[in-house]
Design an enzyme around this catalytic site. Structure first.
Site, PDB file in Angstrom:
ATOM      1  CB  SER A 178      -0.967  -0.040   1.184  1.00  0.00           C
ATOM      2  OG  SER A 178      -1.995   0.908   1.033  1.00  0.00           O
ATOM      3  CD  GLU A 226      -5.462  -4.302  -3.851  1.00  0.00           C
ATOM      4  OE1 GLU A 226      -5.588  -3.912  -2.667  1.00  0.00           O
ATOM      5  OE2 GLU A 226      -4.420  -4.818  -4.285  1.00  0.00           O
ATOM      6  CG  HIS A 242      -5.574  -2.652   0.481  1.00  0.00           C
ATOM      7  ND1 HIS A 242      -4.820  -2.407  -0.646  1.00  0.00           N
ATOM      8  CD2 HIS A 242      -5.029  -1.884   1.466  1.00  0.00           C
ATOM      9  CE1 HIS A 242      -3.876  -1.531  -0.361  1.00  0.00           C
ATOM     10  NE2 HIS A 242      -3.981  -1.202   0.912  1.00  0.00           N
TER      11      HIS A 242
END
EC number: 3.1.1.7
Length: 620
Positions: free
Chosen positions: A216, A346, A468
């Site tokens: 991320s 995600e 995610h």
């Protein structure tokens, strides 16, 4: 250098002798010998300072290297976490609290941890993996349980380093002056990288095999290091998981960063200042005098829309010389070996926070039919898309057409999935693809994965899918921790595959190639700009119904976001009445099978003359 002097650590049931290590500047320290959750020995060092505490007049400044010390440092205690907000939205639900900082919050937080398999031996020359945590540049810490490096270290015989860096306003306030130059969190990371490059040989690390990996915002950080000439000498390979420097939330222009400072100044009641010709000296003085908690409590004041994090890296002309898209287009980045990838679902994690009316907390774990019709879906989409898309009917219609479910009947799950894919492609997957594609086109070796397995131990509701961040559990070997978790045998094997691929990449630059020259059973092909082959990371039993090697992923949707839509926004001004007429015609044709929306609209435009005006354009 190592010293023959031994330090004895007394624990309730063990006495462990640990060699004293002297860093290259002479600073002495010692760690502790521990067992991994799989019962294998390693040496762990926690809380090694790599910078002077960024407190007092050092707040908001670039970090200063830690001065040498002479008294042996007991590096056996987890370090402070950098000042940051805490997620309390779902109360004490583990799925959200697992990402909250788990050590004391402090501005004195620039420390790193080192995990070494077995005993420290400078002659080993092991590959080094340097972890950069995510958290939107507003949260994160190296000490999270999910980042526990013991299993990965001992199972794959690598050295793991995890550093802290400043986040939020403390790490990314930009005021265009040395007292607040911006990108302080990036400079923190770079200083930690320099520490590794200078000292990791003393722990048995190979200075020629240092791999950065992150997820991320951590992945965005890693790719930013690929863009920055400042970072290039201090690492050799890169792994980016669900994030990129080209993600729309990852980097912002200087003028936006400066405006955020003014907005925060007003929110903190320091005064009432206009965005026109603001007094930045007064603003900085307010922030320097403010209590850390006051800054933290108001840090979100400048946020404008979904996916807009308040304090992020900036193109400062120092650490970052140009915007990421320009760097990728011109090849101004480190060409090396890159492993990149993303997860199937995600954005769903973030949608639930942003749309409380659609996903109420009270019903979150009991309902699945949150979106029952098109009207509610469009309302949610409009709350999530960026303003430059919403302000033009044509671009909004293009996005809706690209993602609206086509197969009837449309179920609530279909609406949720369409929304997730829309925002997940835009914010994560397509930017990772963009980085991988540019790296390949400019001569770098690239490998791409797509994570599609929903873990049996996942605590979020089943309808949320493969979220995610949840590949991290497998990369750090959590499924092998059978005393705490009850993963399946297939999931343990998947975790072993993840660890082996990641470690092989760090060791050899090729996830297929073991350190002894042999190869893994499953061949992971290189990514290229034509076939875009990727490895589908899932459990073995899923492969009969799912290809092991895919193409893309999401190549059609990413072409929409990265090519078609930007061109449309740049080319079309206020389309006015012709668009409305065309839209009415499209509504009449809704029950017909239209294979190519773009083709039909282009045909229609040939017979229309768009009215030009001085009003705001779609691409403005």
């Amino acid at each position: 250098m190592r010293n023959s002097l031994l330090f004895f650590i007394f624990l309730p049931s063990t006495i462990l002798a640990v060699d004293l290590i002297h860093l290259h500047d002479g600073s002495p320290l010692f760690g502790e010998e521990v067992l991994s959750q799989t019962g294998k020995p390693l040496t762990r060092f926690q809380g090694i300072p790599f910078a002077e505490p960024p407190v007092g007049n050092l707040r908001f400044k670039k970090p200063k290297p830690k001065q040498p010390w002479r008294i042996p440092l007991n590096a056996t205690t987890p370090p402070n976490s950098c000042i940051q907000s805490e997620d309390t939205y779902f109360g004490d639900f583990y799925g959200s609290t697992m990402w909250n900082a788990n050590t004391k919050l402090s501005e004195d937080c620039l420390y790193l941890n080192v995990y070494v398999p077995g005993k420290v031996d400078p002659n080993k020359k092991l590959a080094v993996m340097v972890w950069v945590y995510g958290g939107g540049f507003w949260s994160g810490t190296a000490t999270l349980d999910v980042y526990d490096g013991r299993i990965l270290t001992v199972e794959e015989n690598v050295i793991l380093v995890a550093m802290n860096y400043r986040v939020s306003i403390f790490g990314f306030l930009y005021m265009n002056r040395p007292e607040a130059p911006g990108n302080m969190g990036m400079w923190d990371q770079l200083l930690a990288m320099k520490w590794v490059h200078k000292n990791i040989d003393l722990f048995g690390g190979d200075l020629s095999r240092i791999t950065l990996f992150g997820e991320s915002a951590g992945a965005a950080s890693v790719s930013i290091h690929m863009l920055s000439p400042k970072s290039a000498p201090y690492f050799h390979r890169a792994i980016i998981q669900s994030g990129s420097a080209t993600s729309p939330w990852a980097i912002e222009p200087r003028d936006v960063a400066l405006a955020r400072a003014v907005i925060l100044y007003n929110a903190m009641k320091c005064g009432n200042m206009s965005l026109i010709n603001p007094d930045y000296d007064r603003i900085l003085d307010c922030f320097q005098r403010a209590d850390a908690d006051a800054l933290r409590e108001n840090e979100w004041a400048p946020v404008r829309e979904f996916g807009d994090f308040p304090w992020v890296p900036v193109v400062d002309g120092d650490f970052l010389l140009e915007n990421a898209q320009t760097s990728l287009k011109q090849g101004n980045f480190k060409k090396t070996q890159l492993l990149a990838g993303s997860n199937r679902d995600e954005s769903i994690y973030f949608l639930t926070y942003q749309l409380p009316d659609i996903f109420p907390v009270a019903d979150f774990f009991t309902k699945t039919d949150f979106i029952k019709d098109r009207q509610l879906w469009i309302k949610g989409v409009k709350d999530l898309l960026p303003r430059q898309i919403l302000k033009c009917q044509l671009t909004l219609a293009a996005v809706l057409h690209e993602y609206e479910p086509q197969d009837l009947p449309v179920t609530p799950r279909d609406w949720i999935n369409a929304m997730d894919k829309m925002l997940g492609d835009y914010h994560f997957t397509c930017s990772v693809n963009e980085m991988a594609l540019a790296h390949t086109k400019h001569g770098g070796d690239t490998y791409y994965y797509y994570f599609t397995h929903r873990a049996s131990q996942q605590t979020w509701p089943e309808w949320m899918g493969v979220l995610h961040g949840y590949e991290i559990n497998f990369i750090f070997g959590e499924p092998l921790n059978q005393k705490r978790f009850n993963y399946t045998d297939e999931e343990r094997e998947l975790s072993n595959r993840f660890m082996r691929y990641w470690a092989n990449f760090a060791k050899t630059g090729d996830p297929n190639k073991n350190e002894d020259g042999s190869f893994t059973q499953d061949v992971w092909p290189k990514y290229n700009s034509v076939s875009m082959e990727y490895m589908n990371m899932t459990v073995e039993s899923s492969y009969p119904s799912m290809k092991r090697i895919g193409h893309g992923p999401r190549r059609k949707e990413c072409a929409f976001w990265k090519a078609y839509l930007p061109n449309l926004m740049a080319a079309v001004a206020d389309v006015g009445d012709p668009y409305l007429v065309w839209k009415q015609q499209m509504d009449k044709w809704q029950n017909e099978y239209i294979t190519d929306w773009q083709y039909h609209f282009e045909q229609y435009k040939r017979y229309q003359t768009y009215r030009q005006s001085d009003s705001e354009t779609c691409g403005g």
